[in-house]
Design a protein around this motif. Sequence first.
Motif, PDB file in Angstrom:
ATOM      1  N   PRO A  87       0.792  -1.233   0.000  1.00 44.11           N
ATOM      2  CA  PRO A  87       0.000   0.000   0.000  1.00 44.11           C
ATOM      3  C   PRO A  87       0.828   1.289   0.000  1.00 44.11           C
ATOM      4  N   ASP A  88       1.954   1.314   0.718  1.00 45.48           N
ATOM      5  CA  ASP A  88       2.764   2.539   0.809  1.00 45.48           C
ATOM      6  C   ASP A  88       4.183   2.368   0.286  1.00 45.48           C
ATOM      7  N   TRP A  89       4.404   1.368  -0.557  1.00 43.87           N
ATOM      8  CA  TRP A  89       5.766   1.092  -1.042  1.00 43.87           C
ATOM      9  C   TRP A  89       5.694   0.373  -2.384  1.00 43.87           C
ATOM     10  N   VAL A  90       6.586   0.763  -3.316  1.00 44.80           N
ATOM     11  CA  VAL A  90       6.643   0.129  -4.636  1.00 44.80           C
ATOM     12  C   VAL A  90       8.106  -0.034  -5.025  1.00 44.80           C
ATOM     13  N   LEU A  91       8.428  -1.187  -5.597  1.00 41.34           N
ATOM     14  CA  LEU A  91       9.760  -1.460  -6.132  1.00 41.34           C
ATOM     15  C   LEU A  91       9.629  -1.657  -7.628  1.00 41.34           C
ATOM     16  N   ILE A  92      10.444  -0.905  -8.411  1.00 40.14           N
ATOM     17  CA  ILE A  92      10.479  -1.075  -9.857  1.00 40.14           C
ATOM     18  C   ILE A  92      11.917  -1.341 -10.282  1.00 40.14           C
ATOM     19  N   GLY A  93      12.076  -1.938 -11.445  1.00 43.37           N
ATOM     20  CA  GLY A  93      13.419  -2.195 -11.938  1.00 43.37           C
ATOM     21  C   GLY A  93      13.393  -2.582 -13.398  1.00 43.37           C
ATOM     22  N   PRO A  94      14.582  -2.714 -13.970  1.00 44.12           N
ATOM     23  CA  PRO A  94      14.672  -3.097 -15.375  1.00 44.12           C
ATOM     24  C   PRO A  94      14.189  -4.533 -15.571  1.00 44.12           C
ATOM     25  N   ALA A  95      13.860  -4.852 -16.800  1.00 43.19           N
ATOM     26  CA  ALA A  95      13.431  -6.214 -17.120  1.00 43.19           C
ATOM     27  C   ALA A  95      14.545  -7.188 -16.749  1.00 43.19           C
ATOM     28  N   PRO A  96      14.193  -8.402 -16.365  1.00 41.03           N
ATOM     29  CA  PRO A  96      15.218  -9.397 -16.027  1.00 41.03           C
ATOM     30  C   PRO A  96      16.235  -9.547 -17.166  1.00 41.03           C
ATOM     31  N   GLY A  97      17.494  -9.628 -16.787  1.00 42.63           N
ATOM     32  CA  GLY A  97      18.559  -9.786 -17.755  1.00 42.63           C
ATOM     33  C   GLY A  97      19.079  -8.498 -18.360  1.00 42.63           C
ATOM     34  N   THR A  98      18.514  -7.345 -17.948  1.00 44.96           N
ATOM     35  CA  THR A  98      19.018  -6.062 -18.431  1.00 44.96           C
ATOM     36  C   THR A  98      19.641  -5.292 -17.281  1.00 44.96           C
ATOM     37  N   ASP A  99      20.520  -4.372 -17.616  1.00 42.63           N
ATOM     38  CA  ASP A  99      21.222  -3.591 -16.599  1.00 42.63           C
ATOM     39  C   ASP A  99      20.368  -2.443 -16.089  1.00 42.63           C
ATOM     40  N   GLY A 100      20.668  -2.025 -14.885  1.00 37.75           N
ATOM     41  CA  GLY A 100      20.016  -0.877 -14.294  1.00 37.75           C
ATOM     42  C   GLY A 100      19.821  -1.083 -12.809  1.00 37.75           C
ATOM     43  N   VAL A 101      19.740   0.004 -12.099  1.00 37.70           N
ATOM     44  CA  VAL A 101      19.537  -0.020 -10.653  1.00 37.70           C
ATOM     45  C   VAL A 101      18.048   0.072 -10.369  1.00 37.70           C
ATOM     46  N   ALA A 102      17.564  -0.748  -9.477  1.00 39.10           N
ATOM     47  CA  ALA A 102      16.159  -0.699  -9.077  1.00 39.10           C
ATOM     48  C   ALA A 102      15.876   0.584  -8.300  1.00 39.10           C
ATOM     49  N   LEU A 103      14.639   1.018  -8.352  1.00 35.75           N
ATOM     50  CA  LEU A 103      14.175   2.163  -7.579  1.00 35.75           C
ATOM     51  C   LEU A 103      12.989   1.720  -6.740  1.00 35.75           C
ATOM     52  N   ALA A 104      12.946   2.189  -5.511  1.00 36.18           N
ATOM     53  CA  ALA A 104      11.803   1.939  -4.642  1.00 36.18           C
ATOM     54  C   ALA A 104      11.255   3.285  -4.189  1.00 36.18           C
ATOM     55  N   PHE A 105       9.975   3.283  -3.876  1.00 37.71           N
ATOM     56  CA  PHE A 105       9.285   4.514  -3.493  1.00 37.71           C
ATOM     57  C   PHE A 105       8.459   4.218  -2.260  1.00 37.71           C
ATOM     58  N   GLU A 106       8.562   5.127  -1.281  1.00 34.38           N
ATOM     59  CA  GLU A 106       7.859   4.942  -0.025  1.00 34.38           C
ATOM     60  C   GLU A 106       7.005   6.169   0.259  1.00 34.38           C
ATOM     61  N   THR A 107       5.746   5.942   0.570  1.00 32.55           N
ATOM     62  CA  THR A 107       4.866   7.049   0.928  1.00 32.55           C
ATOM     63  C   THR A 107       5.264   7.568   2.300  1.00 32.55           C
ATOM     64  N   GLU A 108       5.496   8.846   2.361  1.00 32.95           N
ATOM     65  CA  GLU A 108       5.845   9.533   3.611  1.00 32.95           C
ATOM     66  C   GLU A 108       4.786  10.607   3.810  1.00 32.95           C
ATOM     67  N   ARG A 109       3.949  10.419   4.799  1.00 37.80           N
ATOM     68  CA  ARG A 109       2.807  11.336   5.010  1.00 37.80           C
ATOM     69  C   ARG A 109       3.254  12.788   5.213  1.00 37.80           C
ATOM     70  N   ASP A 110       4.402  13.007   5.852  1.00 37.67           N
ATOM     71  CA  ASP A 110       4.894  14.357   6.118  1.00 37.67           C
ATOM     72  C   ASP A 110       5.976  14.783   5.127  1.00 37.67           C
ATOM     73  N   TYR A 111       5.959  14.210   3.936  1.00 33.81           N
ATOM     74  CA  TYR A 111       6.962  14.521   2.914  1.00 33.81           C
ATOM     75  C   TYR A 111       6.974  16.018   2.599  1.00 33.81           C
ATOM     76  N   VAL A 112       8.167  16.579   2.501  1.00 33.85           N
ATOM     77  CA  VAL A 112       8.356  17.983   2.126  1.00 33.85           C
ATOM     78  C   VAL A 112       9.203  18.004   0.868  1.00 33.85           C
ATOM     79  N   ARG A 113       8.699  18.661  -0.169  1.00 32.79           N
ATOM     80  CA  ARG A 113       9.427  18.740  -1.436  1.00 32.79           C
ATOM     81  C   ARG A 113      10.768  19.444  -1.225  1.00 32.79           C
ATOM     82  N   PRO A 114      11.847  18.923  -1.821  1.00 38.14           N
ATOM     83  CA  PRO A 114      13.131  19.612  -1.721  1.00 38.14           C
ATOM     84  C   PRO A 114      13.127  20.875  -2.570  1.00 38.14           C
ATOM     85  N   VAL A 115      14.024  21.785  -2.239  1.00 36.23           N
ATOM     86  CA  VAL A 115      14.184  23.022  -2.996  1.00 36.23           C
ATOM     87  C   VAL A 115      15.548  22.985  -3.668  1.00 36.23           C
ATOM     88  N   TRP A 116      15.561  23.171  -4.985  1.00 38.78           N
ATOM     89  CA  TRP A 116      16.809  23.222  -5.736  1.00 38.78           C
ATOM     90  C   TRP A 116      16.722  24.302  -6.783  1.00 38.78           C
TER      91      TRP A 116
END
Length: 132
Positions: free
Chosen positions: A36-65
């Motif tokens: 419900p509050d977490w997702v893991l994505i990644g490249p297709a099996p056998g291809t290169d790339g780093v997986a990314l995961a995402f976590e819902t943070e109720r008090d998330y504050v957008r960064p400033v850049w």
Amino acid sequence: MATVRLSTVVLDAHDAHELAGFYRRLLGYEVRAEEPDWVLIGPAPGTDGVALAFETERDYVRPVWPTRNPGDQQVMLHLDIEVDDLADGTARALAEGATLAEHQPQDDVRVLFDPSGHPFCLWTRQLGAPAQ
């Protein structure tokens, strides 16, 4: 000695599923696992790339850049994403929901923000330049 390698980068967001969908479409990744509050994505099996995961943070504050004021939520990391064509890659990212940063510090890199405000850079490998 045990092997040590980076396998996944985790990004906090107001909505983990929304942000995972953005990066899944942008990178052509697939969903590997989700809760419900977490997702893991990644490249297709056998291809290169780093997986990314995402976590819902109720008090998330957008960064400033770039950081403008003391006390602003600062960027703690950003993703560098290699593209074959900078203009096409930028157009694709914008079509998927990214926004172009006002400040562009380099001509050969595009700084964008994902839907949760995390900055990421699109770049192309220059002939003869080493990989980042």
